[in-house]
Design an enzyme around this catalytic site. Sequence first.
Site, short mmCIF file in Angstrom:
data_model
loop_
_atom_site.label_atom_id
_atom_site.label_comp_id
_atom_site.label_asym_id
_atom_site.label_seq_id
_atom_site.Cartn_x
_atom_site.Cartn_y
_atom_site.Cartn_z
N SER A 166 0.93 -1.09 -0.09
CA SER A 166 -0.09 0.05 -0.09
C SER A 166 0.88 1.33 0.03
O SER A 166 2.00 1.28 0.42
CB SER A 166 -0.91 -0.04 1.33
OG SER A 166 -1.47 1.00 1.48
N TYR A 179 -2.16 -0.43 10.45
CA TYR A 179 -2.21 -1.01 9.02
C TYR A 179 -1.10 -0.29 8.30
O TYR A 179 -0.55 -1.11 7.41
CB TYR A 179 -3.39 -0.14 8.40
CG TYR A 179 -3.94 -0.63 7.04
CD1 TYR A 179 -3.93 -1.76 6.77
CD2 TYR A 179 -3.94 0.49 5.88
CE1 TYR A 179 -4.26 -2.42 5.17
CE2 TYR A 179 -4.24 0.14 4.66
CZ TYR A 179 -4.37 -1.28 4.39
OH TYR A 179 -4.52 -1.51 2.93
P1 NAD Z 1 -12.01 -5.72 0.77
O1 NAD Z 1 -12.37 -5.48 2.09
O2 NAD Z 1 -12.73 -5.50 -0.43
O3 NAD Z 1 -11.36 -7.18 0.70
C1 NAD Z 1 -10.81 -8.12 1.72
C2 NAD Z 1 -11.34 -9.48 1.67
O4 NAD Z 1 -10.57 -9.88 2.65
C3 NAD Z 1 -13.00 -9.51 2.02
O5 NAD Z 1 -13.66 -10.20 1.10
C4 NAD Z 1 -12.77 -9.96 3.41
O6 NAD Z 1 -13.78 -11.24 3.75
C5 NAD Z 1 -11.41 -10.99 3.28
N1 NAD Z 1 -10.84 -11.19 4.55
C6 NAD Z 1 -10.84 -10.51 5.78
N2 NAD Z 1 -10.19 -10.89 6.72
C7 NAD Z 1 -10.02 -12.43 6.10
C8 NAD Z 1 -9.39 -13.41 6.81
N3 NAD Z 1 -8.88 -13.62 8.21
N4 NAD Z 1 -9.37 -14.74 5.84
C9 NAD Z 1 -9.67 -14.79 4.85
N5 NAD Z 1 -10.21 -13.63 4.14
C10 NAD Z 1 -10.45 -12.41 4.86
O7 NAD Z 1 -10.58 -5.11 0.56
P2 NAD Z 1 -9.82 -4.25 -0.84
O8 NAD Z 1 -10.02 -3.08 -0.97
O9 NAD Z 1 -10.35 -5.26 -1.92
O10 NAD Z 1 -8.21 -4.85 -0.56
C11 NAD Z 1 -7.50 -5.98 -0.82
C12 NAD Z 1 -6.15 -5.72 -0.58
O11 NAD Z 1 -5.67 -4.92 -1.07
C13 NAD Z 1 -6.09 -5.75 0.83
O12 NAD Z 1 -4.74 -6.12 1.24
C14 NAD Z 1 -5.59 -4.13 1.16
O13 NAD Z 1 -5.20 -3.85 2.29
C15 NAD Z 1 -5.22 -4.01 -0.14
N6 NAD Z 1 -5.03 -2.41 -0.62
C16 NAD Z 1 -6.50 -1.82 -0.88
C17 NAD Z 1 -6.35 -0.56 -1.17
C18 NAD Z 1 -7.76 0.03 -1.73
O14 NAD Z 1 -7.68 1.40 -2.03
N7 NAD Z 1 -8.72 -0.63 -1.57
C19 NAD Z 1 -5.17 0.21 -1.22
C20 NAD Z 1 -3.94 -0.52 -0.89
C21 NAD Z 1 -4.13 -1.78 -0.50
#
Ligand code: NAD
Length: 283
Positions: A166, A179
């Site tokens: 991130s 985070y």
């Molecule tokens: P999201 O919340 O839509 O998806 C995360 C998924 O992980 C969810 O479906 C949730 O049920 C699942 N999850 C949570 N805990 C879990 C566990 N213990 N075991 C298995 N599954 C579990 O989030 P997203 O925005 O799609 O993010 C995906 C990745 O990208 C994450 O690692 C997030 O930190 C990273 N990220 C997102 C952004 C953004 O802007 N959305 C930016 C940088 C990094």
Amino acid sequence: MLKLPFNIDLSGKVAVVTGAGGVLCSMFAKAIAQCGAKVVLLDLNEDAAKAIADEIKQEGGKAWAYKADVLNKECVDKLHDQIKAEVGPCEILINGAGGNNPRATTTKEYYFEGDLDADTVSFFDLDKSGVEFVFNLNFLGTLIPTQAFAKDMLDHPGGVILNISSMNAFTPLTKIPAYSGAKAAISNFTQWLAVHFSKVGIRVNAMAPGFFVTKQNEKLLFNEDGTPTPRTGKILAATPMGRFGESEELIGTLLYLLSNEATGFVTGVVIPVDGGFSAYSGV
Ligand code: NAD
């Protein structure tokens, strides 16, 4: 169907995606299914993973969905055995499960003594278990599935692991110390693992998305009435391209890093996809 920026050939390769019911990783799962991969969707939210697997199958792709808690090593190890038997040995692992939690978030960006009302969560109020939860979800939630699924790659050179870092791994964002620290650990671990696996033909890289609106961050970015929060203004001011990313704009980097033809000599990198955010000093 997603519009892919280019095609890579993942025909018949077993690709395990954690957090595959979520916003970004469901899209990753669909993109690699369109490239021919046999996609295994793992998520704590089984219904979400199943719904995406169904969509992939309806579009002619190959997909399997399983309920998984990436923090439960015993459960992940058992699932690994089951998936190996039912689908095949894992050749691609995308460690997507992750996120922040309100229990590890301060109310304010700066600490001003005397500026605290009863509802304010200051640095001093941060809940140890909340901090632990966020650290574990992002860091151990990447390490544990890697311990399970990378074993398959030892027998099949050409394995690829993709972690999700991130922007806050480069410079921490205000309010979310756990985070930020956990994603910094992911970037560091990506380099560590890339070196560790360099002699056995497994590449390990990460992408660092900039700012995309998803379920995980929408409460920080928009008020309940849909108007942008002050944080949104700050993000856009710090993003030279002046906009949020469209999640589809991550697909090119995803496919590039997964393709052994394109990036066979690339390991240990963290690629920002951020509209220039990480390059900009603010001046
Ligand atoms: P999201 O919340 O839509 O998806 C995360 C998924 O992980 C969810 O479906 C949730 O049920 C699942 N999850 C949570 N805990 C879990 C566990 N213990 N075991 C298995 N599954 C579990 O989030 P997203 O925005 O799609 O993010 C995906 C990745 O990208 C994450 O690692 C997030 O930190 C990273 N990220 C997102 C952004 C953004 O802007 N959305 C930016 C940088 C990094």
